[in-house]
Design a protein around this motif. Structure first.
Motif, PDB file in Angstrom:
ATOM      1  N   ILE A 159       0.951  -1.034  -0.098  1.00 24.41           N
ATOM      2  CA  ILE A 159       0.272  -0.326   0.122  1.00 24.41           C
ATOM      3  C   ILE A 159       1.025   1.204  -0.053  1.00 24.41           C
ATOM      4  CG2 ILE A 159      -1.857  -1.383   0.690  1.00 24.41           C
ATOM      5  CD1 ILE A 159      -0.718   0.501   3.722  1.00 24.41           C
ATOM      6  N   GLN A 160      -0.117   2.388   0.002  1.00 25.15           N
ATOM      7  CA  GLN A 160       0.574   3.878  -0.467  1.00 25.15           C
ATOM      8  C   GLN A 160      -0.240   4.581   0.244  1.00 25.15           C
ATOM      9  OE1 GLN A 160       2.976   4.409  -3.702  1.00 25.15           O
ATOM     10  NE2 GLN A 160       3.229   7.496  -3.548  1.00 25.15           N
ATOM     11  N   THR A 161       0.662   5.604   1.431  1.00 26.36           N
ATOM     12  CA  THR A 161      -0.283   6.752   1.509  1.00 26.36           C
ATOM     13  C   THR A 161       0.453   8.127   1.704  1.00 26.36           C
ATOM     14  OG1 THR A 161       0.493   6.883   4.058  1.00 26.36           O
ATOM     15  CG2 THR A 161      -0.709   4.950   3.527  1.00 26.36           C
ATOM     16  N   ALA A 162      -0.183   8.978   1.778  1.00 23.74           N
ATOM     17  CA  ALA A 162       0.233  10.104   1.342  1.00 23.74           C
ATOM     18  C   ALA A 162      -0.718  11.452   1.386  1.00 23.74           C
ATOM     19  CB  ALA A 162       0.113  10.560  -0.529  1.00 23.74           C
ATOM     20  N   ALA A 163       0.189  12.238   1.865  1.00 19.65           N
ATOM     21  CA  ALA A 163      -0.819  13.686   2.726  1.00 19.65           C
ATOM     22  C   ALA A 163      -1.844  13.928   2.159  1.00 19.65           C
ATOM     23  CB  ALA A 163       0.000  15.063   3.142  1.00 19.65           C
ATOM     24  N   GLY A 164      -3.399  14.193   2.478  1.00 19.19           N
ATOM     25  CA  GLY A 164      -4.820  14.641   2.082  1.00 19.19           C
ATOM     26  C   GLY A 164      -4.447  15.861   2.113  1.00 19.19           C
ATOM     27  N   LEU A 165      -5.979  16.322   2.629  1.00 21.44           N
ATOM     28  CA  LEU A 165      -6.248  17.963   3.006  1.00 21.44           C
ATOM     29  C   LEU A 165      -6.105  18.589   4.075  1.00 21.44           C
ATOM     30  CD1 LEU A 165      -9.120  18.792  -0.007  1.00 21.44           C
ATOM     31  CD2 LEU A 165      -6.504  19.160   0.093  1.00 21.44           C
ATOM     32  N   SER A 166      -6.088  17.815   5.306  1.00 26.74           N
ATOM     33  CA  SER A 166      -6.297  17.602   6.974  1.00 26.74           C
ATOM     34  C   SER A 166      -7.651  17.987   6.674  1.00 26.74           C
ATOM     35  CB  SER A 166      -4.794  18.094   7.075  1.00 26.74           C
ATOM     36  OG  SER A 166      -3.745  17.517   6.524  1.00 26.74           O
ATOM     37  N   LEU A 167      -8.595  17.786   6.155  1.00 27.78           N
ATOM     38  CA  LEU A 167     -10.296  18.824   7.056  1.00 27.78           C
ATOM     39  C   LEU A 167     -10.205  17.499   8.430  1.00 27.78           C
ATOM     40  CD1 LEU A 167     -11.405  20.230   3.897  1.00 27.78           C
ATOM     41  CD2 LEU A 167     -10.959  21.353   5.699  1.00 27.78           C
ATOM     42  N   LEU A 168     -10.049  16.383   8.400  1.00 26.33           N
ATOM     43  CA  LEU A 168     -10.466  15.597   8.716  1.00 26.33           C
ATOM     44  C   LEU A 168      -9.283  14.790   9.922  1.00 26.33           C
ATOM     45  CD1 LEU A 168     -13.487  13.928   7.390  1.00 26.33           C
ATOM     46  CD2 LEU A 168     -12.744  15.628   9.506  1.00 26.33           C
ATOM     47  N   PRO A 169      -8.947  15.221  10.653  1.00 31.30           N
ATOM     48  CA  PRO A 169      -7.452  14.413  11.267  1.00 31.30           C
ATOM     49  C   PRO A 169      -7.464  13.369  11.555  1.00 31.30           C
ATOM     50  CG  PRO A 169      -8.355  15.627  13.099  1.00 31.30           C
ATOM     51  CD  PRO A 169      -8.936  15.998  11.672  1.00 31.30           C
ATOM     52  N   ARG A 170      -6.317  12.376  11.681  1.00 32.93           N
ATOM     53  CA  ARG A 170      -5.852  10.878  12.289  1.00 32.93           C
ATOM     54  C   ARG A 170      -7.136  10.242  11.093  1.00 32.93           C
ATOM     55  NH1 ARG A 170      -3.857  11.190  18.267  1.00 32.93           N
ATOM     56  NH2 ARG A 170      -2.242  12.313  17.751  1.00 32.93           N
ATOM     57  N   LEU A 171      -7.358  10.361   9.855  1.00 36.38           N
ATOM     58  CA  LEU A 171      -8.484   9.303   9.548  1.00 36.38           C
ATOM     59  C   LEU A 171      -8.232   9.037   8.225  1.00 36.38           C
ATOM     60  CD1 LEU A 171     -11.811   8.620   9.551  1.00 36.38           C
ATOM     61  CD2 LEU A 171     -11.814  10.980   8.479  1.00 36.38           C
ATOM     62  N   PHE A 172      -8.493   7.649   8.161  1.00 36.02           N
ATOM     63  CA  PHE A 172      -8.541   7.408   6.435  1.00 36.02           C
ATOM     64  C   PHE A 172      -9.931   7.151   5.888  1.00 36.02           C
ATOM     65  CE2 PHE A 172      -4.396   5.690   7.439  1.00 36.02           C
ATOM     66  CZ  PHE A 172      -3.661   6.151   6.763  1.00 36.02           C
ATOM     67  N   ILE A 173     -10.388   7.741   4.391  1.00 31.75           N
ATOM     68  CA  ILE A 173     -11.669   7.719   3.810  1.00 31.75           C
ATOM     69  C   ILE A 173     -11.267   6.866   2.451  1.00 31.75           C
ATOM     70  CG2 ILE A 173     -13.492   8.260   2.871  1.00 31.75           C
ATOM     71  CD1 ILE A 173     -13.806  10.942   4.714  1.00 31.75           C
ATOM     72  N   ASP A 174     -11.882   5.140   2.567  1.00 34.15           N
ATOM     73  CA  ASP A 174     -11.426   4.713   1.528  1.00 34.15           C
ATOM     74  C   ASP A 174     -12.613   4.398   0.587  1.00 34.15           C
ATOM     75  OD1 ASP A 174      -9.717   3.670  -0.972  1.00 34.15           O
ATOM     76  OD2 ASP A 174      -9.534   1.604   0.951  1.00 34.15           O
TER      77      ASP A 174
END
Length: 272
Positions: A159-174
């Motif tokens: 898997i690979q992750t990257a920084a999002g817009l950070s409107l919701l902290p400590r959360l992944f949405i798939d």
């Protein structure tokens, strides 16, 4: 300053897992203060068909009663920090991100005045909304899942992750979660980020997040919630690339329309 001492945002976020989004658009129009509230549609993620995608969304929003829905072009030729884009963001009641490639959203917005202003309005204005479908939903969070497919997602390096817009902290949405078999990659992401909460949205299924904390499920499918706070025994630090990942204590909830999730306490409740 600790995370708990930061004032909760006053704005609202809406995330949809992809698929047919007519019901989501109708919901957004119902949530707006009035039919003349400006809606800005950002299709930078839909890089191959951005104009066609924007035209379709403009038509749908207007048919649902959102009379002032317009495409806000942000791309290689239209920078996010142009005076026109910033002026329109200041007036918008809703900023809507379409699907496609979520990394294009962050590539064009990270470090911009546009993103700073988006955060400011979401934090300070109760009538302001940010919404996204598919990739547009995935980009709303602090971290995004950008790679991971099938059985390979349960191998180290799969898997690979990257920084999002950070409107919701400590959360992944798939997104497209059930339809594309993405349980493995979200579980792997929580092994790597156990303090995070993972939410897998099936198509035509979404969340309304108010105050940065209270999330309500809507739509026809299932929202899969993964809580990694009690994970233990992870082998990520002991195995090599390509070896299978392991961990125990991952908590999973299956939520449907009308159920609520507190993103901070991780508590689940039915609608009252």
């Amino acid at each position: 300053m600790s995370e708990s001492s930061v004032a909760p945002p006053l704005g609202t976020l809406v995330a949809l897992g992809g698929g047919d989004d007519d019901a989501m658009l109708a919901l957004l129009c119902d949530l707006l203060p009035g039919p003349d509230t400006p809606v800005e549609i950002i299709t930078v993620a839909s890089w191959r068909n951005a104009d066609r995608t924007a035209a379709a969304y403009e038509k749908s929003f207007r048919e649902l009663g959102c009379a002032v829905a317009r495409h806000l072009p942000i791309n290689e030729h239209h920078p996010a920090d142009s005076p026109s884009a910033l002026r329109r963001l200041r007036r918008a009641g809703l900023v809507f991100f379409s699907g496609g490639d979520q990394e294009r959203i962050t590539d064009f917005l990270k470090g911009t005045e546009f993103l700073r202003l988006l955060h400011e309005r979401y934090q300070q204005e109760a009538d302001f909304m940010v919404a996204g479908t598919s990739a547009g939903a995935a980009a709303l969070t602090e971290q995004m899942l950008v790679e991971g497919y099938g059985w390979r997602a349960l191998r180290k390096g799969g898997i690979q992750t990257a920084a999002g817009l950070s409107l919701l902290p400590r959360l992944f949405i798939d997104q497209h979660f059930a339809e594309r078999g993405r349980f493995g990659r979200l579980a792997h992401a929580l092994l790597a980020h156990p303090a995070y909460l993972g939410i897998g949205l099936a198509e035509e299924t979404g969340l309304i997040v108010r105050g940065g904390q209270q999330a309500e499920v809507f739509g026809d499918g299932v929202a899969t919630v993964m809580d990694g706070r009690h994970l233990h025994g992870s082998n990520l630090g002991r195995i090599g690339r390509g070896e299978p990942v392991s961990g125990q204590g991952l908590r999973v909830h299956l939520l449907v329309a009308g159920q609520h999730l507190n993103l901070l306490t991780r508590e689940v409740a039915d609608s009252r």
